[in-house]
Design a protein around this motif. Structure first.
Motif, PDB file in Angstrom:
ATOM      1  N   LYS A  30       0.825  -1.202   0.000  1.00  0.00           N
ATOM      2  CA  LYS A  30       0.000   0.000   0.000  1.00  0.00           C
ATOM      3  C   LYS A  30       0.866   1.263   0.000  1.00  0.00           C
ATOM      4  O   LYS A  30       0.626   2.194  -0.769  1.00  0.00           O
ATOM      5  CB  LYS A  30      -0.924  -0.002   1.221  1.00  0.00           C
ATOM      6  N   LEU A  31       1.870   1.286   0.851  1.00  0.00           N
ATOM      7  CA  LEU A  31       2.739   2.468   0.910  1.00  0.00           C
ATOM      8  C   LEU A  31       3.521   2.646  -0.388  1.00  0.00           C
ATOM      9  O   LEU A  31       3.700   3.773  -0.865  1.00  0.00           O
ATOM     10  CB  LEU A  31       3.680   2.367   2.115  1.00  0.00           C
ATOM     11  N   ASN A  32       3.971   1.540  -0.977  1.00  0.00           N
ATOM     12  CA  ASN A  32       4.689   1.627  -2.250  1.00  0.00           C
ATOM     13  C   ASN A  32       3.776   2.121  -3.372  1.00  0.00           C
ATOM     14  O   ASN A  32       4.227   2.866  -4.246  1.00  0.00           O
ATOM     15  CB  ASN A  32       5.326   0.289  -2.615  1.00  0.00           C
ATOM     16  N   GLN A  33       2.499   1.743  -3.340  1.00  0.00           N
ATOM     17  CA  GLN A  33       1.554   2.246  -4.341  1.00  0.00           C
ATOM     18  C   GLN A  33       1.415   3.758  -4.225  1.00  0.00           C
ATOM     19  O   GLN A  33       1.366   4.464  -5.237  1.00  0.00           O
ATOM     20  CB  GLN A  33       0.191   1.571  -4.179  1.00  0.00           C
ATOM     21  N   GLU A  34       1.355   4.261  -2.985  1.00  0.00           N
ATOM     22  CA  GLU A  34       1.289   5.708  -2.772  1.00  0.00           C
ATOM     23  C   GLU A  34       2.520   6.395  -3.360  1.00  0.00           C
ATOM     24  O   GLU A  34       2.405   7.438  -4.010  1.00  0.00           O
ATOM     25  CB  GLU A  34       1.183   6.027  -1.285  1.00  0.00           C
ATOM     26  N   LEU A  35       3.680   5.813  -3.136  1.00  0.00           N
ATOM     27  CA  LEU A  35       4.915   6.401  -3.668  1.00  0.00           C
ATOM     28  C   LEU A  35       4.937   6.373  -5.190  1.00  0.00           C
ATOM     29  O   LEU A  35       5.367   7.340  -5.830  1.00  0.00           O
ATOM     30  CB  LEU A  35       6.136   5.671  -3.098  1.00  0.00           C
ATOM     31  N   GLU A  36       4.471   5.266  -5.793  1.00  0.00           N
ATOM     32  CA  GLU A  36       4.422   5.175  -7.250  1.00  0.00           C
ATOM     33  C   GLU A  36       3.505   6.243  -7.834  1.00  0.00           C
ATOM     34  O   GLU A  36       3.810   6.821  -8.874  1.00  0.00           O
ATOM     35  CB  GLU A  36       3.964   3.790  -7.691  1.00  0.00           C
ATOM     36  N   ILE A  43      10.932  -0.327  -4.507  1.00  0.00           N
ATOM     37  CA  ILE A  43      11.507  -1.672  -4.508  1.00  0.00           C
ATOM     38  C   ILE A  43      10.477  -2.591  -3.853  1.00  0.00           C
ATOM     39  O   ILE A  43      10.155  -2.403  -2.674  1.00  0.00           O
ATOM     40  CB  ILE A  43      12.835  -1.712  -3.729  1.00  0.00           C
ATOM     41  N   PRO A  44       9.929  -3.548  -4.597  1.00  0.00           N
ATOM     42  CA  PRO A  44       8.935  -4.444  -4.001  1.00  0.00           C
ATOM     43  C   PRO A  44       9.493  -5.158  -2.761  1.00  0.00           C
ATOM     44  O   PRO A  44      10.632  -5.593  -2.736  1.00  0.00           O
ATOM     45  CB  PRO A  44       8.656  -5.458  -5.117  1.00  0.00           C
ATOM     46  N   GLY A  45       8.666  -5.209  -1.717  1.00  0.00           N
ATOM     47  CA  GLY A  45       9.069  -5.895  -0.495  1.00  0.00           C
ATOM     48  C   GLY A  45       9.881  -5.047   0.467  1.00  0.00           C
ATOM     49  O   GLY A  45      10.252  -5.508   1.541  1.00  0.00           O
ATOM     50  N   LYS A  46      10.142  -3.798   0.095  1.00  0.00           N
ATOM     51  CA  LYS A  46      10.879  -2.883   0.967  1.00  0.00           C
ATOM     52  C   LYS A  46      10.168  -1.539   0.970  1.00  0.00           C
ATOM     53  O   LYS A  46       9.525  -1.163   0.001  1.00  0.00           O
ATOM     54  CB  LYS A  46      12.307  -2.650   0.462  1.00  0.00           C
ATOM     55  N   ILE A  47      10.314  -0.807   2.071  1.00  0.00           N
ATOM     56  CA  ILE A  47       9.766   0.543   2.144  1.00  0.00           C
ATOM     57  C   ILE A  47      10.796   1.455   2.801  1.00  0.00           C
ATOM     58  O   ILE A  47      11.496   1.040   3.731  1.00  0.00           O
ATOM     59  CB  ILE A  47       8.417   0.572   2.913  1.00  0.00           C
ATOM     60  N   SER A  48      10.883   2.647   2.303  1.00  0.00           N
ATOM     61  CA  SER A  48      11.791   3.641   2.863  1.00  0.00           C
ATOM     62  C   SER A  48      11.470   3.846   4.343  1.00  0.00           C
ATOM     63  O   SER A  48      10.311   4.019   4.724  1.00  0.00           O
ATOM     64  CB  SER A  48      11.617   4.961   2.115  1.00  0.00           C
ATOM     65  N   LYS A  49      12.493   3.820   5.174  1.00  0.00           N
ATOM     66  CA  LYS A  49      12.298   4.047   6.610  1.00  0.00           C
ATOM     67  C   LYS A  49      11.669   5.415   6.839  1.00  0.00           C
ATOM     68  O   LYS A  49      10.753   5.558   7.646  1.00  0.00           O
ATOM     69  CB  LYS A  49      13.626   3.966   7.360  1.00  0.00           C
ATOM     70  N   ARG A  50      12.146   6.406   6.132  1.00  0.00           N
ATOM     71  CA  ARG A  50      11.647   7.767   6.316  1.00  0.00           C
ATOM     72  C   ARG A  50      10.163   7.857   5.967  1.00  0.00           C
ATOM     73  O   ARG A  50       9.367   8.415   6.733  1.00  0.00           O
ATOM     74  CB  ARG A  50      12.459   8.754   5.473  1.00  0.00           C
TER      75      ARG A  50
END
Length: 58
Positions: A30-36, A43-50
């Motif tokens: 979900k968070l990666n979709q927001e970033l996209e 990077i699938p399976g990872k999310i920026s700590k920040r």
């Protein structure tokens, strides 16, 4: 926790949020979709700590 200085992995999210690893993968997705949607490369399976710490109130 993993030793990647800039990213959390699903295992990290599961531990931090006290959820299952499969739930952690859903949160990351979900968070990666927001970033996209913002035009960011993810990077699938990872999310920026920040970004994770900005979005999740602990």
């Amino acid at each position: 926790m993993t030793k990647d200085p800039k990213f959390y992995h699903a295992q990290d999210i599961a531990q931090i949020m006290d959820v299952s690893e499969s739930s952690a993968y859903r949160i990351i997705k979900k968070l990666n979709q927001e970033l996209e949607e913002q035009g960011k490369i993810v990077i699938p399976g990872k999310i920026s700590k920040r970004y994770f710490e900005e979005k999740v109130y602990l």
